[in-house]
Design an enzyme around this catalytic site. Structure first.
Site, mmCIF file in Angstrom:
data_model
loop_
_atom_site.group_PDB
_atom_site.id
_atom_site.type_symbol
_atom_site.label_atom_id
_atom_site.label_comp_id
_atom_site.label_asym_id
_atom_site.label_seq_id
_atom_site.Cartn_x
_atom_site.Cartn_y
_atom_site.Cartn_z
ATOM 1 N N LYS A 93 0.817 -1.217 0.000
ATOM 2 C CA LYS A 93 0.000 0.000 0.000
ATOM 3 C C LYS A 93 0.854 1.271 0.000
ATOM 4 O O LYS A 93 0.458 2.295 -0.533
ATOM 5 C CB LYS A 93 -0.938 0.005 1.197
ATOM 6 C CG LYS A 93 -2.082 -0.991 1.039
ATOM 7 C CD LYS A 93 -3.115 -0.829 2.142
ATOM 8 C CE LYS A 93 -4.400 -1.558 1.805
ATOM 9 N NZ LYS A 93 -4.256 -3.020 1.911
ATOM 10 N N GLU A 115 -10.536 6.910 3.199
ATOM 11 C CA GLU A 115 -11.403 6.032 3.975
ATOM 12 C C GLU A 115 -10.668 4.715 4.151
ATOM 13 O O GLU A 115 -9.789 4.385 3.356
ATOM 14 C CB GLU A 115 -12.759 5.804 3.315
ATOM 15 C CG GLU A 115 -12.848 5.869 1.823
ATOM 16 C CD GLU A 115 -12.088 4.856 1.029
ATOM 17 O OE1 GLU A 115 -11.815 3.745 1.562
ATOM 18 O OE2 GLU A 115 -11.770 5.156 -0.130
ATOM 19 N N SER A 383 1.799 -9.812 -0.941
ATOM 20 C CA SER A 383 1.495 -8.381 -0.866
ATOM 21 C C SER A 383 1.765 -7.782 0.512
ATOM 22 O O SER A 383 1.997 -6.582 0.616
ATOM 23 C CB SER A 383 0.048 -8.124 -1.268
ATOM 24 O OG SER A 383 -0.837 -8.924 -0.511
HETATM 25 C C1 LIG Z 1 -5.125 -4.010 1.271
HETATM 26 C C2 LIG Z 1 -4.416 -5.264 1.020
HETATM 27 C C3 LIG Z 1 -4.743 -6.099 -0.090
HETATM 28 C C4 LIG Z 1 -5.896 -5.837 -1.016
HETATM 29 O O1 LIG Z 1 -5.761 -4.734 -1.831
HETATM 30 P P1 LIG Z 1 -5.438 -4.796 -3.396
HETATM 31 O O2 LIG Z 1 -5.789 -3.429 -3.846
HETATM 32 O O3 LIG Z 1 -6.299 -5.856 -4.016
HETATM 33 O O4 LIG Z 1 -4.019 -5.110 -3.549
HETATM 34 C C5 LIG Z 1 -3.964 -7.223 -0.314
HETATM 35 N N1 LIG Z 1 -2.943 -7.555 0.509
HETATM 36 C C6 LIG Z 1 -2.616 -6.799 1.579
HETATM 37 C C7 LIG Z 1 -1.487 -7.225 2.443
HETATM 38 C C8 LIG Z 1 -3.336 -5.642 1.873
HETATM 39 O O5 LIG Z 1 -3.004 -4.907 2.943
#
Ligand SMILES: *Cc1c(COP(=O)(O)O)cnc(C)c1O
Length: 413
Positions: A93, A115, A383
């Site tokens: 993020k 938000e 992610s």
């Molecule tokens: C917020 C989040 C997501 C989902 O968001 P995308 O916009 O689909 O990437 C995925 N993995 C993590 C670790 C997150 O914090």
């Protein structure tokens, strides 16, 4: 294909999806944002400033980790993990919020709003605002404020004002409405930091533009490490920003198969999931854009469910909806149960604690890679990291002593 999606002057539609469905009053400010973005991306100093900030503040380039133990356990196919979990604030993020923050500074605006549901985007935005010296207000449903105390604490410590929203169901969609209302009154000096590759144009494109750093780095790293591209890539899909960012790096390599993994929740049959593209989503317009939503026949948004709060969302990036129509990205869903099993396996075999969201990509891969040949390579985007999920994971693993211990600790603190 990549050029088309990130093209300057893009009309904001990806096939039939995307667009700008917002009240008249917001059109001017979206135009202003589009113009600032077009100007910034033509300036090589801007991308340089962006990558320098991420290099020195957020561990970029994040490493690529070969999963040799897991590969052996799975019959030999070579597995690699892109380590977005090692970023500042523990997920991808930060790539997006830093990019938007630098753009806001160029535009001369002094305040950002956002938000947040689970609170992760709120924390990332508050972090960026502190670093770049911007005033910051975060809207959050009051139900979520209660559920996500630690994130609320950190946002406030980072200097943000957290506004609990009590309207409606007091969750994410009500926070989105409140945030848009704020923006309509304050847009001359305020920027709305959207957290994923969704919402009205130019947000999907803007977010994809910054998150493409994941795919661009991964492509170079795979070539450097193995001498060739992966045969297949898995990424989890909430709003779609980490998946889009990863996939964009490989869009023009047709031999690389791209797989998006959505939240299968308790299974696709009972309706307790968030699988819009792999499940029973249908096309609609909401929250400023057109895409696949989980809705009933009257267009009322359905309740979604996932063990991972960050995937628990009714819409999905219009870019991904389009890439699905084109047959370029395949979509699958992983259930809560599969995700917990994959999480445990990744912890035990490789010593890596993935976020519940990210572990959907791991679960999707583990289910399928048994059928691949040992000379093939698979890249999985991790992610984020799983520390934030300690309560949920301890509960799911039914480690009752720990759950009680942690609850007591929080109650006492
Ligand atoms: C917020 C989040 C997501 C989902 O968001 P995308 O916009 O689909 O990437 C995925 N993995 C993590 C670790 C997150 O914090």
């Amino acid at each position: 294909m990549l050029d088309q999606i990130l093209a300057p002057g893009h009309p904001g539609y990806y096939g039939p999806y995307g667009g700008t469905f917002v009240p008249e009053v917001l059109h001017a400010t979206l135009e202003e944002l589009k113009a600032a973005f077009e100007q910034a991306r033509r300036d090589p100093d801007f991308w340089e400033e962006y990558t320098r900030e991420l290099r020195t503040y957020s561990c970029r380039p994040t490493p690529l980790t070969p999963l040799d133990n897991l590969s052996r356990a799975k019959g030999g196919v070579r597995l690699f993990l892109k380590r977005e979990d090692l970023n500042q604030t523990g997920a991808h993020k930060i790539n997006n919020v830093m990019g938007q923050g630098l753009l806001v500074r160029r535009m001369g605006k002094k305040r950002v709003i956002a938000e947040t549901g689970a609170g992760q985007h709120g924390v990332a935005t508050a972090t960026m605002a502190a670093r770049l010296g911007l005033e910051c207000t975060i809207y959050m449903g009051s139900v979520d404020v209660e559920r996500q105390r630690p994130n609320v604490f950190w946002m406030e410590q980072l200097g943000a004002r957290v506004v609990p929203v009590t309207e409606g169901s007091a969750t994410l969609k009500d926070a989105i409405n409140e945030c848009l209302r704020d923006w309509a009154y304050t847009m001359d000096h305020t920027h709305y930091v959207l957290g994923t590759a969704c919402g009205p144009h130019p947000f999907p494109q803007l977010v994809a533009y910054f998150q493409q750093i994941i795919g661009v780095e991964s492509r170079e790293q795979m070539l450097a490490l193995t001498g060739r591209l992966p045969d297949r890539i898995y990424a989890c899909v909430g709003g779609g920003s980490n998946a889009t960012g990863m996939f964009l790096g490989f869009l023009d390599d047709p031999q690389v198969e791209l797989v998006g993994v959505e939240a299968g929740g308790r299974g696709l049959e009972g309706g307790h999931h968030a699988a819009r593209l792999a499940g029973d989503g249908s096309v609609g317009v909401a929250q400023g854009y057109k895409t696949f939503f989980l809705q009933d026949e009257e267009g009322q948004m359905r309740e979604t469910h996932s063990v991972a709060a960050g995937l628990d969302y009714i819409g999905v990036s219009p870019i991904l909806a389009h890439l699905r129509d084109l047959g370029r990205v395949r979509f699958a869903a992983a259930t809560d149960e599969e995700v917990i099993a994959a999480l445990r396996q990744l912890m035990r075999t490789e010593g890596i604690i993935g976020a519940l969201e990210s572990t959907h990509a791991v679960a999707g891969a583990l289910r399928e890679v048994g059928q691949m040949r040992p000379d093939q390579q698979v890249l999985i985007n991790l992610s984020g990291r799983g520390d934030k999920d300690i309560f949920t994971i301890a509960t799911a693993l039914q480690d009752r002593n720990w759950v009680q211990f942690l609850k007591d600790k929080v109650a006492k603190s």
